[in-house]
Scaffold this motif. Structure first.
Motif, PDB file in Angstrom:
ATOM      1  N   PHE A  79      10.261  14.264  -6.468  1.00 25.56           N
ATOM      2  CA  PHE A  79       8.881  13.821  -6.323  1.00 25.56           C
ATOM      3  C   PHE A  79       8.850  12.408  -6.866  1.00 25.56           C
ATOM      4  CE2 PHE A  79       4.863  13.151  -8.714  1.00 25.56           C
ATOM      5  CZ  PHE A  79       4.105  12.827  -7.610  1.00 25.56           C
ATOM      6  N   ASP A  80       8.615  11.441  -6.005  1.00 27.93           N
ATOM      7  CA  ASP A  80       8.664  10.035  -6.379  1.00 27.93           C
ATOM      8  C   ASP A  80       7.250   9.502  -6.505  1.00 27.93           C
ATOM      9  OD1 ASP A  80       8.916   7.237  -6.462  1.00 27.93           O
ATOM     10  OD2 ASP A  80      10.864   7.359  -5.495  1.00 27.93           O
ATOM     11  N   ALA A  81       6.777   9.361  -7.738  1.00 26.67           N
ATOM     12  CA  ALA A  81       5.402   8.934  -7.963  1.00 26.67           C
ATOM     13  C   ALA A  81       5.202   7.457  -7.666  1.00 26.67           C
ATOM     14  CB  ALA A  81       5.003   9.228  -9.415  1.00 26.67           C
ATOM     15  N   GLU A  82       6.213   6.635  -7.939  1.00 24.55           N
ATOM     16  CA  GLU A  82       6.029   5.195  -7.798  1.00 24.55           C
ATOM     17  C   GLU A  82       5.648   4.811  -6.377  1.00 24.55           C
ATOM     18  OE1 GLU A  82       9.697   3.648  -9.176  1.00 24.55           O
ATOM     19  OE2 GLU A  82       9.161   3.785 -11.286  1.00 24.55           O
ATOM     20  N   SER A  83       6.245   5.461  -5.383  1.00 22.77           N
ATOM     21  CA  SER A  83       5.981   5.080  -4.000  1.00 22.77           C
ATOM     22  C   SER A  83       4.617   5.549  -3.525  1.00 22.77           C
ATOM     23  CB  SER A  83       7.065   5.651  -3.083  1.00 22.77           C
ATOM     24  OG  SER A  83       7.031   7.059  -3.100  1.00 22.77           O
ATOM     25  N   LEU A  84       3.932   6.388  -4.309  1.00 21.08           N
ATOM     26  CA  LEU A  84       2.630   6.906  -3.905  1.00 21.08           C
ATOM     27  C   LEU A  84       1.472   6.180  -4.572  1.00 21.08           C
ATOM     28  CD1 LEU A  84       3.378  10.739  -4.019  1.00 21.08           C
ATOM     29  CD2 LEU A  84       3.406   9.236  -2.037  1.00 21.08           C
ATOM     30  N   CYS A  85       1.747   5.152  -5.361  1.00 20.64           N
ATOM     31  CA  CYS A  85       0.682   4.457  -6.070  1.00 20.64           C
ATOM     32  C   CYS A  85      -0.208   3.688  -5.095  1.00 20.64           C
ATOM     33  CB  CYS A  85       1.265   3.491  -7.106  1.00 20.64           C
ATOM     34  SG  CYS A  85       2.071   4.336  -8.483  1.00 20.64           S
ATOM     35  N   PRO A  86      -1.517   3.623  -5.381  1.00 15.16           N
ATOM     36  CA  PRO A  86      -2.466   2.989  -4.463  1.00 15.16           C
ATOM     37  C   PRO A  86      -2.518   1.478  -4.615  1.00 15.16           C
ATOM     38  CG  PRO A  86      -3.643   3.873  -6.334  1.00 15.16           C
ATOM     39  CD  PRO A  86      -2.186   4.251  -6.529  1.00 15.16           C
ATOM     40  N   LEU A  97       2.319  15.039  14.785  1.00 11.31           N
ATOM     41  CA  LEU A  97       0.870  14.892  14.898  1.00 11.31           C
ATOM     42  C   LEU A  97       0.457  13.447  14.681  1.00 11.31           C
ATOM     43  CD1 LEU A  97      -2.094  15.862  14.988  1.00 11.31           C
ATOM     44  CD2 LEU A  97      -1.882  16.373  12.535  1.00 11.31           C
ATOM     45  N   TYR A  98       0.987  12.832  13.633  1.00 13.45           N
ATOM     46  CA  TYR A  98       0.595  11.457  13.328  1.00 13.45           C
ATOM     47  C   TYR A  98       1.015  10.497  14.440  1.00 13.45           C
ATOM     48  CZ  TYR A  98      -0.199  13.449   8.701  1.00 13.45           C
ATOM     49  OH  TYR A  98      -0.646  14.221   7.663  1.00 13.45           O
ATOM     50  N   ALA A  99       2.189  10.726  15.011  1.00 18.01           N
ATOM     51  CA  ALA A  99       2.628   9.873  16.122  1.00 18.01           C
ATOM     52  C   ALA A  99       1.706  10.047  17.324  1.00 18.01           C
ATOM     53  CB  ALA A  99       4.068  10.206  16.496  1.00 18.01           C
ATOM     54  N   ARG A 100       1.319  11.286  17.599  1.00 15.74           N
ATOM     55  CA  ARG A 100       0.439  11.558  18.736  1.00 15.74           C
ATOM     56  C   ARG A 100      -0.933  10.912  18.551  1.00 15.74           C
ATOM     57  NH1 ARG A 100       0.769  16.651  18.465  1.00 15.74           N
ATOM     58  NH2 ARG A 100      -1.309  17.291  17.790  1.00 15.74           N
ATOM     59  N   LEU A 101      -1.391  10.827  17.300  1.00 21.18           N
ATOM     60  CA  LEU A 101      -2.701  10.250  17.022  1.00 21.18           C
ATOM     61  C   LEU A 101      -2.671   8.726  16.929  1.00 21.18           C
ATOM     62  CD1 LEU A 101      -4.069  12.799  14.385  1.00 21.18           C
ATOM     63  CD2 LEU A 101      -4.670  12.620  16.806  1.00 21.18           C
ATOM     64  N   GLY A 102      -1.482   8.149  16.975  1.00 23.29           N
ATOM     65  CA  GLY A 102      -1.395   6.690  16.995  1.00 23.29           C
ATOM     66  C   GLY A 102      -1.052   6.032  15.677  1.00 23.29           C
ATOM     67  N   PHE A 103      -0.605   6.802  14.684  1.00 24.38           N
ATOM     68  CA  PHE A 103      -0.167   6.196  13.428  1.00 24.38           C
ATOM     69  C   PHE A 103       1.132   5.430  13.667  1.00 24.38           C
ATOM     70  CE2 PHE A 103      -3.154   9.193  11.776  1.00 24.38           C
ATOM     71  CZ  PHE A 103      -3.553   8.708  10.544  1.00 24.38           C
ATOM     72  N   LYS A 104       1.283   4.315  12.968  1.00 23.07           N
ATOM     73  CA  LYS A 104       2.463   3.481  13.102  1.00 23.07           C
ATOM     74  C   LYS A 104       3.224   3.424  11.773  1.00 23.07           C
ATOM     75  CE  LYS A 104       1.233   2.405  17.286  1.00 23.07           C
ATOM     76  NZ  LYS A 104       1.919   3.038  18.443  1.00 23.07           N
ATOM     77  N   PHE A 105       4.537   3.427  11.886  1.00 21.24           N
ATOM     78  CA  PHE A 105       5.388   3.280  10.708  1.00 21.24           C
ATOM     79  C   PHE A 105       5.254   1.857  10.175  1.00 21.24           C
ATOM     80  CE2 PHE A 105       9.420   1.891   8.881  1.00 21.24           C
ATOM     81  CZ  PHE A 105       9.644   2.857   7.912  1.00 21.24           C
ATOM     82  N   VAL A 106       4.998   1.738   8.870  1.00 26.20           N
ATOM     83  CA  VAL A 106       4.872   0.428   8.237  1.00 26.20           C
ATOM     84  C   VAL A 106       6.139   0.073   7.474  1.00 26.20           C
ATOM     85  CG1 VAL A 106       3.582  -0.967   6.564  1.00 26.20           C
ATOM     86  CG2 VAL A 106       2.368   0.639   8.062  1.00 26.20           C
ATOM     87  N   GLU A 107       6.559   0.985   6.587  1.00 28.69           N
ATOM     88  CA  GLU A 107       7.752   0.724   5.797  1.00 28.69           C
ATOM     89  C   GLU A 107       8.218   2.007   5.126  1.00 28.69           C
ATOM     90  OE1 GLU A 107       6.691  -2.116   2.845  1.00 28.69           O
ATOM     91  OE2 GLU A 107       5.316  -0.776   1.786  1.00 28.69           O
ATOM     92  N   LYS A 108       9.448   1.972   4.656  1.00 31.10           N
ATOM     93  CA  LYS A 108      10.011   3.071   3.889  1.00 31.10           C
ATOM     94  C   LYS A 108       9.646   2.866   2.431  1.00 31.10           C
ATOM     95  CE  LYS A 108      12.789   6.700   4.090  1.00 31.10           C
ATOM     96  NZ  LYS A 108      12.534   7.838   4.988  1.00 31.10           N
TER      97      LYS A 108
END
Length: 213
Positions: free
Chosen positions: A21-28, A187-198
């Motif tokens: 569980f990587d908390a750093e990558s989930l920071c707002p 689902l996200y791809a079908r709804l039009g979400f785009k990959f931003v970064e890893k």
């Protein structure tokens, strides 16, 4: 534990694996000012109305302390496939997922103090959760999960589509983190979400009104 927790093991094939569980990558980060409490409450009401248009027995409510056993079980269910190849007893796996759930909850509340922590109910019985935080310049879908028996019925799709509509009206983005192999990616791809970064173990996805215009 500087923002992340890592557990390593060897599978039956002696391949080295890790779960984290990587908390750093989930920071707002870079999300800007949060909405007022009143605006956040109106968002919850709007999501409930969208759900009941097609699922009249499904609603949302604020998370309560007594929900923790259900939420721990839901988290364990979501992680079950990932942990299936691990040579641990079921009791050890549950101890691990309970600890990971506690870390995740602590992180969310520390970094998203204005967030909505909502339980999805059907006929008064908890069936899932949706966590979100609405900022002035983006809506962050922090987490959405349903018990296995309630998946594939369009509940999650209704919630995501309503958040997309809200983002469209406000001219803002809708963002989220998701694991690369999570089935929700379709689902996200079908709804039009785009990959931003890893971001560490997660894909950071973004939907904008122009993405599907």
């Amino acid at each position: 534990m500087a923002g992340s927790v890592r557990v390593q093991w060897r599978s039956h094939a002696s391949a080295r694996c890790s779960v984290r569980f990587d908390a750093e990558s989930l920071c707002p980060e870079r999300c800007g000012k949060r909405l007022s409490d009143g605006a956040a409450q109106r968002l919850q009401v709007r999501l409930v109305a969208a759900l009941q248009d097609g699922h009249r027995d499904v609603t949302l409510r604020d998370e309560r302390d007594e929900d923790v056993p259900f939420l721990c079980g839901l988290y364990a269910e979501v992680r079950a496939q990932e942990l299936a190849p691990v040579d641990w007893s079921e009791a050890r796996k549950r101890t691990f997922t309970d600890s990971q759930f506690a870390l995740q909850s602590e992180h969310y509340r520390r970094h998203y103090p204005g967030a909505e922590f909502l339980v999805i109910e059907r006929d008064g019985v908890p069936i899932g959760r949706v966590y979100l935080c609405a900022f002035v310049d983006t809506i962050r879908l922090m987490d959405i999960a349903l018990v296995e028996a309630q998946r594939g019925q369009g509940i999650g799709t209704v919630l995501v589509r309503e958040l997309m509509q809200l983002a469209r009206e406000r001219g803002t983005t809708l963002t989220l983190h998701v694991e690369p192999h999570n089935p929700a990616q379709r689902l996200y791809a079908r709804l039009g979400f785009k990959f931003v970064e890893k971001r560490s173990v997660y894909d950071f996805l973004e939907w904008t009104p122009r993405a599907t215009s």
